[in-house]
Write an enzyme that holds these catalytic residues in place. Sequence first.
Site, PDB file in Angstrom:
ATOM      1  N   ASN A   1       0.817  -1.213   0.000  1.00 39.21           N
ATOM      2  CA  ASN A   1       0.000   0.000   0.000  1.00 39.21           C
ATOM      3  C   ASN A   1       0.858   1.273   0.000  1.00 39.21           C
ATOM      4  O   ASN A   1       0.380   2.360  -0.357  1.00 39.21           O
ATOM      5  CB  ASN A   1      -0.997   0.007   1.166  1.00 39.21           C
ATOM      6  CG  ASN A   1      -0.304   0.046   2.514  1.00 39.21           C
ATOM      7  OD1 ASN A   1       0.549  -0.785   2.797  1.00 39.21           O
ATOM      8  ND2 ASN A   1      -0.672   0.989   3.350  1.00 39.21           N
ATOM      9  N   HIS A   2       2.146   1.123   0.349  1.00 42.33           N
ATOM     10  CA  HIS A   2       3.009   2.295   0.286  1.00 42.33           C
ATOM     11  C   HIS A   2       3.629   2.510  -1.082  1.00 42.33           C
ATOM     12  O   HIS A   2       4.340   3.491  -1.301  1.00 42.33           O
ATOM     13  CB  HIS A   2       4.111   2.205   1.352  1.00 42.33           C
ATOM     14  CG  HIS A   2       3.652   2.683   2.693  1.00 42.33           C
ATOM     15  ND1 HIS A   2       3.968   3.923   3.196  1.00 42.33           N
ATOM     16  CD2 HIS A   2       2.863   2.098   3.619  1.00 42.33           C
ATOM     17  CE1 HIS A   2       3.408   4.071   4.386  1.00 42.33           C
ATOM     18  NE2 HIS A   2       2.722   2.978   4.665  1.00 42.33           N
TER      19      HIS A   2
ATOM     20  N   GLU B   1      11.543  24.636   7.498  1.00 44.36           N
ATOM     21  CA  GLU B   1      11.888  25.566   8.568  1.00 44.36           C
ATOM     22  C   GLU B   1      10.675  25.905   9.399  1.00 44.36           C
ATOM     23  O   GLU B   1      10.763  26.048  10.612  1.00 44.36           O
ATOM     24  CB  GLU B   1      12.494  26.847   7.986  1.00 44.36           C
ATOM     25  CG  GLU B   1      13.909  26.632   7.516  1.00 44.36           C
ATOM     26  CD  GLU B   1      14.665  27.933   7.351  1.00 44.36           C
ATOM     27  OE1 GLU B   1      15.467  28.017   6.421  1.00 44.36           O
ATOM     28  OE2 GLU B   1      14.423  28.852   8.147  1.00 44.36           O
TER      29      GLU B   1
ATOM     30  N   ASP C   1      11.053  37.306   0.090  1.00 42.97           N
ATOM     31  CA  ASP C   1      10.251  37.387  -1.127  1.00 42.97           C
ATOM     32  C   ASP C   1       8.847  36.832  -0.914  1.00 42.97           C
ATOM     33  O   ASP C   1       8.153  36.500  -1.864  1.00 42.97           O
ATOM     34  CB  ASP C   1      10.951  36.637  -2.265  1.00 42.97           C
ATOM     35  CG  ASP C   1      11.138  35.173  -1.910  1.00 42.97           C
ATOM     36  OD1 ASP C   1      11.673  34.438  -2.749  1.00 42.97           O
ATOM     37  OD2 ASP C   1      10.773  34.764  -0.780  1.00 42.97           O
TER      38      ASP C   1
END
Lengths: 161, 772
Positions: free
Chosen positions: B226-227, B689, B682
């Site tokens: 399933n992964h 982070e 920006d």
Amino acid sequence: MADKYNAETIITETQKRICNAFDVFDHESNKTVDVREIGTIIRSLGCFPSEAELHDVIAELEDEEPTGFVRYEKFLPTMTKILLERKFRPIPEDLLLQAFEVLDQQKKGHLEPVELTKYLTQEGEPFTQEEIDEMLSAAVDPDKNVILYKDFVSMMTLYDG
Amino acid sequence: MTKVISMKAAVIIQRWYRQYAARMEMRRRYTWNIFQSMEYADLQDQIKLYNFLGYLMDNFTPSSSERNLISHIFRENEVCRDAEWERYFNYTKIDVPDIYSGPRLTFPLDMVQAADLVEAFRNKQQLHSRYVLQLLLETWKLLRGLPNINRVSTCHSKEITVCGDLHGQLEDLLLIFYKNGMPSMEKPYVFNGDYVDRGKDSIEILLILFAFLLVYPGDVYLNRGNHEDHIINLRYGFTKEVLGKYKLHGKRILKLLQKIFSWLPLVTVIDHRVLIVHGGISDTTELALIARVDRHKYVSAMKPPKKKTPSRSSLHAASEHYNEMITCKNRTGSVTFPKPFAARDSFQRRSLQDFSRTVARTVEEELEVRRRQAQFSMSSFSQSHHILGSAPSCESESDSSEVFDTSDDDWKQILDLLWSDPMSQDGCVPNEVRGGGCYWGPDVTEDFLNRHNLQLIIRSHECKQDGYEFCHNRKVLTLFSASNYYEIGSNRGAFVRLGPDLVPYFVQYQATSMIRGLSFPQIVKRTEHTALKVLREQLFVHKSDLLSAFQELDKENTGLICLSDWASAIERVLHLDLPWRVLQPQLVSSTTDGMLDYHGWFRDLALKNHSSEHIEQSMLETLYKHRSTLETIFRIVDTDNSGLISFEDFRQTLKLLSAYLKMEISDEVINELVISTDTNNDGSIDIDEFMEAFRLVDKSRLERGKSPFKFKQEYQRLPQEEETSQTAASTGPQISQGPPSQTAGSLGTHTENCSSSQTEDLCDISVVVPPQ
């Protein structure tokens, strides 16, 4: 505020502890545990039965036709009685240290794995191979290859949980 | 010393030791329970994500800015026009610099190259993206020729080795090869799915398995797990790992893998007797049907194919078909969401088609679509089909003409195979924990085996403490090959060998590079330490609810409650099936007269969690609870996989999530959250982070590719740690390098403890950033 420490509360609290401990080993969540885990459960609740005493308790718990499983309904009253009567009291820690010291005839302060193995697998209620292997892995100092029993006793008697 | 005395001494020591061992066993066991219930909670998180996306689909009335975000979430901006396919996967233009010291593959691969690849990965080298792409292309070509059901035989006295989940844990695969030998004609292997996610070396595992598949196509069998699903990978770390390791070509590699995953066979059958499948079965599983499905159309559990619409006229049908083609062409993915479960079908069949009708297209888009529709006559399927089919690698588009034949049944069959779990009661019920597949009982096993003339089902999908576990009267075997899955020392891995007699022979192991030199009790304590940390986190996160519950019991407002009430309150609030009274001594450090000062207790918890003080408590808690949803949405929104999202998208995401959670989140709070992150000026936010500053993620774990939702580890001096311990721990970042020494003694009769290569590095050490 009502007195929280009446007998009824104590019994209820005790039973909840028993229930929790039982549940940890109830793998199928159907209120049964494998009979081989009973010893672990009883001991984890603070009791120090001998092997013989344990066998007696298990015999009492198993049904007429042992299925290999113990049901909670049977376990609870038996265990409650054990805890409330304080059966299988703990062995005092200094007695444990003395026991090692007695085996250390030359007063070296440590024991050789071989000698300890001999005592524990041949006398008293002998350890199985698995038990002695596990114990040695925890007890033997890897550098010196001996059992510094004072440290080992401290480790075993420390109730960090 | 007399015999009597020595006997008495022995008895005392034995009695005490057995008590001690029982205590350790209890701790080992409840630690395991904690991990399992955390995993359960994690799966619930996954459901939360689905529900949130479903909520978005159902409920939002878009203002213009929100609509952009939402269509942003649901669209995959992939380059995939027909002519560009070949260019897209073309590896020949990728140069390999001379300085590259890793393996340089030449095709067709041979055994020596495969072995060299294993060795290279053992030495922590990385395969160059050119060779990765080439290897993946070759793999894809091969997989397309394979049937849905692999058939293997143990003739010629060959023993077949079967392995379960590996989850990116390369060390375990190396251990298996070390103990059992590498795949070859004399040593056939079946791998049962879940090769990727969570562990840090998922891509290396895939490359190794694919390499051996190419070298020994008749002796290596891969099942899909399933992964093996790109949307699941978004959440559980594989996507991140690939993008981190292959910065330039990672997206291409992921795209190719998407196709490869869908082409992996579904099940393997040995000798017409043993079924090997990743998840399991249901009461409707039918191998004859499985054999006939078009497995590659099921790209993701979250993307069921469009429903069949037989009632429409051919004209209408054709335009529907064309819409589908357009959709494929533009690679607008259909992200679908399961309904919150009341009903039987857990995964609801929604497609982006439904959604896109709610989102008004821009005028230009509308015109474009109509123009295209006008260009093609309804009878020229073949023409358009041909255009799409002309790109050599463009398989799925040409298959879109078969979209009418897909049925709900096929979809369910595959989901059941990959997602189901066994249960002890008879019957078959939807698997609401996972959100897909079902729970199936011993009667279903019995019936299934009889119908298909089989004797055993081997499956994986669930972690087992000893690496394997039988159930259903030994007719179902769960096999799990990722040791130390939750934490160092949490469990063993196992693989199984089957000879012509089909009697399983098990080998258990535990990757020991981290526990070198630790004794069994030390391992138990370490593992328990981590589990308890996680548990304390959970308690901390639920502080507001717990506080209310405590205050309800403390009617006279004394600030104290008894331990019994403490346990009951926690049980009610947390809904985790854990033995709280057994855990109490570990979670409650001090009481006076059996009464707990709960405010003080929370302060202790907070300290241990180094929480950020600035942000309002319940806000923090709620977002923390939903952090994996939050992060997954961020990553979906970050469609170019740059690791950055715009401030506006960030803000919108938080607002949408908080609306869904019925939680107030003001702009000030959002700004605070942003400020605590080091953002570029920006107007974009670095996702990693942010999550780090939000104290949700252990960054060094991220760097090592582990899933964001995992247990934090801090190397602190463990309570009561022995001085003689070789892995001396102290606060702060720490290097642990014991000399290669003997591993812990036997943990059981079957265990073969063996250490892997000694080149092990500095493993699971986290650097905890102090609060800003």
